[in-house]
Design an enzyme around this catalytic site. Structure first.
Site, PDB file in Angstrom:
ATOM      1  N   CYS A 121       0.850  -1.185   0.000  1.00  0.00           N
ATOM      2  CA  CYS A 121       0.000   0.000   0.000  1.00  0.00           C
ATOM      3  C   CYS A 121       0.888   1.238   0.000  1.00  0.00           C
ATOM      4  CB  CYS A 121      -0.919  -0.002   1.217  1.00  0.00           C
ATOM      5  SG  CYS A 121      -2.306   1.153   1.025  1.00  0.00           S
ATOM      6  N   CYS A 123      -0.196   4.281   1.817  1.00  0.00           N
ATOM      7  CA  CYS A 123      -0.563   5.311   2.811  1.00  0.00           C
ATOM      8  C   CYS A 123       0.521   5.600   3.855  1.00  0.00           C
ATOM      9  CB  CYS A 123      -1.901   4.990   3.453  1.00  0.00           C
ATOM     10  SG  CYS A 123      -1.980   3.389   4.232  1.00  0.00           S
ATOM     11  N   LYS A 196     -12.654  -4.319   1.131  1.00  0.00           N
ATOM     12  CA  LYS A 196     -12.204  -3.571   2.298  1.00  0.00           C
ATOM     13  C   LYS A 196     -13.152  -2.396   2.473  1.00  0.00           C
ATOM     14  CE  LYS A 196      -8.265  -0.952   3.945  1.00  0.00           C
ATOM     15  NZ  LYS A 196      -6.876  -0.585   3.656  1.00  0.00           N
ATOM     16  N   ARG A 206      -4.365   3.418  12.364  1.00  0.00           N
ATOM     17  CA  ARG A 206      -3.807   4.644  11.769  1.00  0.00           C
ATOM     18  C   ARG A 206      -2.851   5.308  12.737  1.00  0.00           C
ATOM     19  NH1 ARG A 206      -9.254   6.430   8.508  1.00  0.00           N
ATOM     20  NH2 ARG A 206      -9.211   4.587   7.170  1.00  0.00           N
ATOM     21  N   ARG A 218     -11.243   8.016   3.049  1.00  0.00           N
ATOM     22  CA  ARG A 218     -11.050   6.950   2.076  1.00  0.00           C
ATOM     23  C   ARG A 218     -12.376   6.515   1.425  1.00  0.00           C
ATOM     24  NH1 ARG A 218      -5.857   6.623   3.729  1.00  0.00           N
ATOM     25  NH2 ARG A 218      -5.209   5.481   5.601  1.00  0.00           N
ATOM     26  N   GLU A 234     -16.634  -6.493  -5.828  1.00  0.00           N
ATOM     27  CA  GLU A 234     -15.189  -6.285  -5.627  1.00  0.00           C
ATOM     28  C   GLU A 234     -14.457  -7.630  -5.557  1.00  0.00           C
ATOM     29  OE1 GLU A 234     -13.450  -3.528  -5.582  1.00  0.00           O
ATOM     30  OE2 GLU A 234     -15.014  -2.007  -5.459  1.00  0.00           O
ATOM     31  N   LYS A 249     -12.720  -7.524   4.996  1.00  0.00           N
ATOM     32  CA  LYS A 249     -12.127  -6.703   6.043  1.00  0.00           C
ATOM     33  C   LYS A 249     -13.019  -5.507   6.364  1.00  0.00           C
ATOM     34  CE  LYS A 249      -7.956  -3.950   6.606  1.00  0.00           C
ATOM     35  NZ  LYS A 249      -6.720  -3.534   6.007  1.00  0.00           N
ATOM     36  N   SER A 275      -7.714  -3.578  13.744  1.00  0.00           N
ATOM     37  CA  SER A 275      -7.249  -2.971  14.995  1.00  0.00           C
ATOM     38  C   SER A 275      -8.379  -2.600  15.954  1.00  0.00           C
ATOM     39  CB  SER A 275      -6.404  -1.744  14.678  1.00  0.00           C
ATOM     40  OG  SER A 275      -7.120  -0.832  13.870  1.00  0.00           O
ATOM     41  N   TYR A 314      -4.678  -9.435  15.536  1.00  0.00           N
ATOM     42  CA  TYR A 314      -3.695  -8.970  16.518  1.00  0.00           C
ATOM     43  C   TYR A 314      -3.736  -9.846  17.764  1.00  0.00           C
ATOM     44  CZ  TYR A 314      -3.720  -5.086  13.316  1.00  0.00           C
ATOM     45  OH  TYR A 314      -3.627  -4.340  12.158  1.00  0.00           O
TER      46      TYR A 314
HETATM   47  C1  PBG Z   1      -4.192   0.865   4.718  1.00  0.00           C
HETATM   48  C2  PBG Z   1      -4.550  -0.125   5.732  1.00  0.00           C
HETATM   49  C3  PBG Z   1      -5.402   0.077   6.795  1.00  0.00           C
HETATM   50  C4  PBG Z   1      -5.447  -1.112   7.506  1.00  0.00           C
HETATM   51  C5  PBG Z   1      -4.610  -2.007   6.877  1.00  0.00           C
HETATM   52  N1  PBG Z   1      -4.070  -1.392   5.771  1.00  0.00           N
HETATM   53  C6  PBG Z   1      -6.090   1.289   7.243  1.00  0.00           C
HETATM   54  C7  PBG Z   1      -6.923   2.088   6.351  1.00  0.00           C
HETATM   55  O1  PBG Z   1      -7.374   1.690   5.266  1.00  0.00           O
HETATM   56  O2  PBG Z   1      -7.160   3.219   6.757  1.00  0.00           O
HETATM   57  C8  PBG Z   1      -6.255  -1.323   8.729  1.00  0.00           C
HETATM   58  C9  PBG Z   1      -5.870  -2.458   9.538  1.00  0.00           C
HETATM   59  C10 PBG Z   1      -6.361  -2.403  10.925  1.00  0.00           C
HETATM   60  O3  PBG Z   1      -7.151  -1.531  11.335  1.00  0.00           O
HETATM   61  O4  PBG Z   1      -5.941  -3.282  11.676  1.00  0.00           O
HETATM   62  N2  PBG Z   1      -3.348   0.406   3.784  1.00  0.00           N
END
Ligand code: PBG
Length: 327
Positions: A121, A123, A196, A206, A218, A234, A249, A275, A314
């Protein structure tokens, strides 16, 4: 007349009968453990929003991998936090980038004792904090997928087993597949974050990965949580683009989509328990309001029951611990 369901409930006092009639099983082998590795870090730092979870310097990564392997967990998912960000996300496709280095270290020390999956990714690596490249405050899908393919190729060169694009850019799977094949890495698999959702469950991450968007949100590239058919579209697109493993996800609030994906498509299904799912449980159990291990077990079983073949969580290490003890 005695009734079979009553009889079964009584017989379940006996562990052997319990084992025989148990419909869903959970094992450490179902789990994928996320690992956050940060460049130029002196010692592990706790993630405030995710109690018990740390960002690690490269130097101690092998201690973490040791304990993951000893717990019987077959795979890690690597996320990188680079020391520098720019508009192009250059540190993401640097052959000596933090994730590429981590892949090399783990591969060299453990061979194929653990499967290495790496997040793909932008970000964490771009100054704008979006999952794609930004021109004039809009996400440029087509240049983004080229960059994602470049990232995947450098990870493949470092020795990754599976690349896991989480950017939700259209065409990311086919672009990455082509990039990998052209570079001679046709054995590297793709686990796409296919559906996602735009979710508030990501906010602790984040903080953990320093990847919050600097403007906007997003919404334009992640799936709205109200739309199940769009999510299936998707997944279908990724399957048509040749994905090896699809992902739903977050997990817990999306069990219907996990079940639907399992029913409709003949590909392995992964679920990412994100998370926020972790932090909610942690916060409540720290207050003594819920019993932590029992809640974790129930959540992970429900994700498996819905149809996930594997779960990114996690809780991987703590769950593996109590699952080993239960045996
Ligand atoms: C972005 C990404 C995110 C997560 C994994 N990859 C966050 C987002 O899209 O803002 C979230 C994973 C998590 O919350 O554990 N590439």
């Amino acid at each position: 007349m005695s009734f079979p369901n009553r009889r079964l409930r009584r017989l379940r006092k006996n562990k052997s009968i319990r084992d025989l009639v148990q419909e869903t099983r959970l094992s450490p082998k179902d789990l994928i453990c996320p690992v956050f590795v940060q460049e130029d870090l002196k010692k592990p730092i706790p993630v405030e929003t995710m109690p018990g979870f740390e960002r690690l310097p490269l130097e101690v990564i092998n201690n973490e991998i040791d304990s993951i392997i000893n717990l019987g967990i077959p795979a890690v998912m690597l996320f990188g936090i680079p020391k520098s960000k720019d508009d192009l996300g250059s540190s993401a496709f640097d052959e000596n980038g933090i994730v590429q280095q981590a892949i090399k270290v783990i591969r060299k020390s453990y061979g194929d004792k653990i499967a290495i999956i790496a997040d793909v990714c932008l970000c964490q690596y771009t100054s704008k904090g979006h999952c794609g490249l930004v021109t004039d405050h809009t996400i440029d899908n087509d240049s983004s997928i080229e960059t994602l393919a470049k990232i995947a190729t450098t990870q493949a060169k470092a020795g990754v087993d599976v690349v896991s694009p989480s950017a939700m850019m259209d065409g990311q799977v086919i672009a990455i597949r082509q990039g990998l094949d052209d570079a001679g890495f046709s054995d590297v698999a793709i686990m796409s974050h296919s559906a996602k959702h735009r979710s508030s469950f990501y906010s602790p991450f984040r903080d953990a990965a320093e990847c919050a968007p600097k403007f906007g949100d997003r919404k334009t590239y992640q799936v709205p949580y109200s739309n199940a058919r769009e999510a299936m579209r998707e997944v279908e697109m990724d399957v048509n683009e040749g994905v090896d493993i699809v992902m739903i996800k977050p997990a817990l609030a999306y069990l219907d989509l996990i079940a639907e994906t399992k029913k409709r498509f003949n590909v392995p299904v992964s679920a990412y328990s994100v998370s926020g799912e972790y932090s909610l449980v942690k916060a409540a159990s720290q207050k003594g309001w819920v019993q932590e291990n029992e809640i974790i077990s129930e959540i992970l079983y429900s994700i498996k029951r819905a149809g996930a073949d594997m779960i990114v969580t996690y809780f991987a290490k703590s769950a593996a611990k109590f699952l080993q003890e239960e045996k």
